[in-house]
Write an enzyme that holds these catalytic residues in place. Structure first.
Site, PDB file in Angstrom:
ATOM      1  N   GLY A  69       0.800  -1.209   0.000  1.00  0.00           N
ATOM      2  CA  GLY A  69       0.000   0.000   0.000  1.00  0.00           C
ATOM      3  C   GLY A  69       0.833   1.259   0.000  1.00  0.00           C
ATOM      4  CG  ASN A 149      -3.176   4.308  10.239  1.00  0.00           C
ATOM      5  OD1 ASN A 149      -3.583   5.459  10.101  1.00  0.00           O
ATOM      6  ND2 ASN A 149      -1.931   4.041  10.582  1.00  0.00           N
ATOM      7  CD  GLN A 179      -5.669  -0.425   8.607  1.00  0.00           C
ATOM      8  OE1 GLN A 179      -6.432  -1.326   8.945  1.00  0.00           O
ATOM      9  NE2 GLN A 179      -4.354  -0.510   8.802  1.00  0.00           N
ATOM     10  CB  SER A 199      -1.646  -3.218   1.847  1.00  0.00           C
ATOM     11  OG  SER A 199      -0.467  -3.903   2.195  1.00  0.00           O
ATOM     12  CG  HIS A 201       0.696  -6.533   5.333  1.00  0.00           C
ATOM     13  ND1 HIS A 201       0.756  -6.139   6.648  1.00  0.00           N
ATOM     14  CD2 HIS A 201       1.000  -5.447   4.610  1.00  0.00           C
ATOM     15  CE1 HIS A 201       1.084  -4.849   6.713  1.00  0.00           C
ATOM     16  NE2 HIS A 201       1.229  -4.419   5.478  1.00  0.00           N
ATOM     17  CB  THR A 237       9.843  -9.743 -13.167  1.00  0.00           C
ATOM     18  OG1 THR A 237      10.793  -9.515 -14.202  1.00  0.00           O
ATOM     19  CG2 THR A 237       9.178 -11.091 -13.375  1.00  0.00           C
ATOM     20  CB  CYS A 323       4.412   2.881   9.535  1.00  0.00           C
ATOM     21  SG  CYS A 323       3.922   1.647   8.306  1.00  0.00           S
TER      22      CYS A 323
END
Length: 377
Positions: A69, A149, A179, A199, A201, A237, A323
């Protein structure tokens, strides 16, 4: 173990792990290769893109795979402001964005862009009207997260896009949906939103995979150079195993959203009712916050101290955004809350794997922690 930090990251679902392993073994060929195995990988990539698009309510050609994200936010903000630099010099942003938005906008501000920061109120809400009112004829971009978040506060980003476009149709609207995605219904193709970040995860897929929605014909100057993958928006890739894992996780959660929402709302209600019996606890999340997230403060007990007390009981929560790495809550500070509430804040965040027993364990841990740590002072 009582894991209650799902806003930081979720466990990878076993079916997703199995799908990733299968794709690694069976689809190792590069999707850009011209021979048969490469074509098989390309077809799998197309199917995954269509699946993720269905979970975003948009066309498959509007989905771009990224590493996370945060990368999606960077691409959207840097690319869309650069493409408007000839006529624009202004950005509008909420005052409680994730660092991958806030720091990027701060960097643009240092390089000559004017920024209007629209702060949340003491309950954690940001005014959609205030964001739109700040838009001028020279506004390149409005950036706003759909679900905060740290507190779970919800912003009506569809209404925001409508108001912004009415004020200046050339202004891009970027939404951090990390979120919100697969916790709230979304239909981006009719939303008026220009870009939307998600995102893996946060939805039981691995770390290292994300996606970016870009409205068809969106005006953007890609910030990266390289090959032609992802139509040049994010060259490199493709991480096909993780893309397949993201698609499976997204499809699973899309199909179970109503049942999950009901279960998580019940857990949030149970927690709020239990907290009402604990003296001194203050809830920082607004009453209409996303039920997956509840932020509270225990004035007089530092967040880190309570975190370690709960950890001894295998109860895992956080003090805010992962974070921030333990720094004081950016969001609560932006809300103007007293230092004592900011320094003692905890964030509890649910997923459908959580149970009423997890909530009971947390309430017992908080009760014992308050008693023990109060005696220690």
């Amino acid at each position: 173990m009582h894991y209650l930090d799902n806003a930081a990251t979720t466990r990878v679902a076993p079916a997703v792990t199995a799908e990733i392993a299968r794709v690694m073994a069976e689809h190792f060929a590069n999707p850009s290769s011209l021979y048969g195995p490469g074509l098989d990988s390309e077809l799998l990539l197309r199917r995954a893109r269509a699946t993720v698009a269905a979970a975003l309510g948009c066309g498959a050609g509007e989905v771009y795979f990224t590493a996370c994200g945060s990368e999606s936010n960077n691409i959207a903000i840097l690319g869309q402001t650069a493409a408007r630099r000839a006529w624009a010099d202004h950005i509008v942003c909420t005052g409680y964005e994730h660092p991958s938005v806030h720091h990027v906008v701060e960097g643009l501000e240092k390089n000559g862009w004017r920024v209007s920061w629209v702060m949340p109120d003491a309950e954690g809400h940001v005014s959609v009207e205030a964001l739109a009112e700040a838009v001028t004829a020279k506004t390149a971009l409005v950036a706003a997260m759909e679900v905060n978040n740290e507190t779970g506060a919800v912003l009506d980003t569809v209404r925001l896009a409508k108001l912004v476009k009415a004020k200046n149709s050339r202004t891009a609207v970027h939404v951090d949906g990390v979120q919100a995605w697969l916790r709230r219904p979304v239909k981006l193709d009719t939303s008026g939103i220009d870009s939307y970040s998600v995102s893996g995860h946060k939805i039981h897929a691995p770390k290292g995979i994300g996606a970016l929605y870009l409205r068809k014909n969106a005006l953007i100057q890609p910030p990266f150079l390289g090959g032609g993958q992802e139509k040049g928006i994010r060259p490199g890739t493709e991480n096909l195993p993780y893309i397949a894992g993201l698609a499976l996780a997204a499809d699973t959660l899309r199909r179970t959203l109503p049942a999950r929402a009901k279960k998580i709302a019940a857990l949030n209600r149970q927690l709020r009712e239990g907290l009402a019996d604990l003296e001194g606890i203050v809830i920082n999340s607004p009453a209409d916050a996303l039920p997956e997230v509840l932020n509270l403060s225990l004035p007089g007990v530092r967040s880190e101290t309570m975190l370690h007390f709960l950890e001894q009981r295998e109860i895992y929560v956080s003090s805010g955004s992962a974070c921030s790495k333990g720094a004081a809550s950016h969001t609560l500070a932006a809300m103007g809350l007293p230092a004592g509430r900011v320094d003692s804040a905890l964030r509890i965040s649910f997923c459908a794997d959580n149970t009423p027993e997890d909530v009971d364990a947390l309430l017992e841990g908080l009760r014992d922690g308050l008693a023990t740590l109060a005696r220690a002072r």
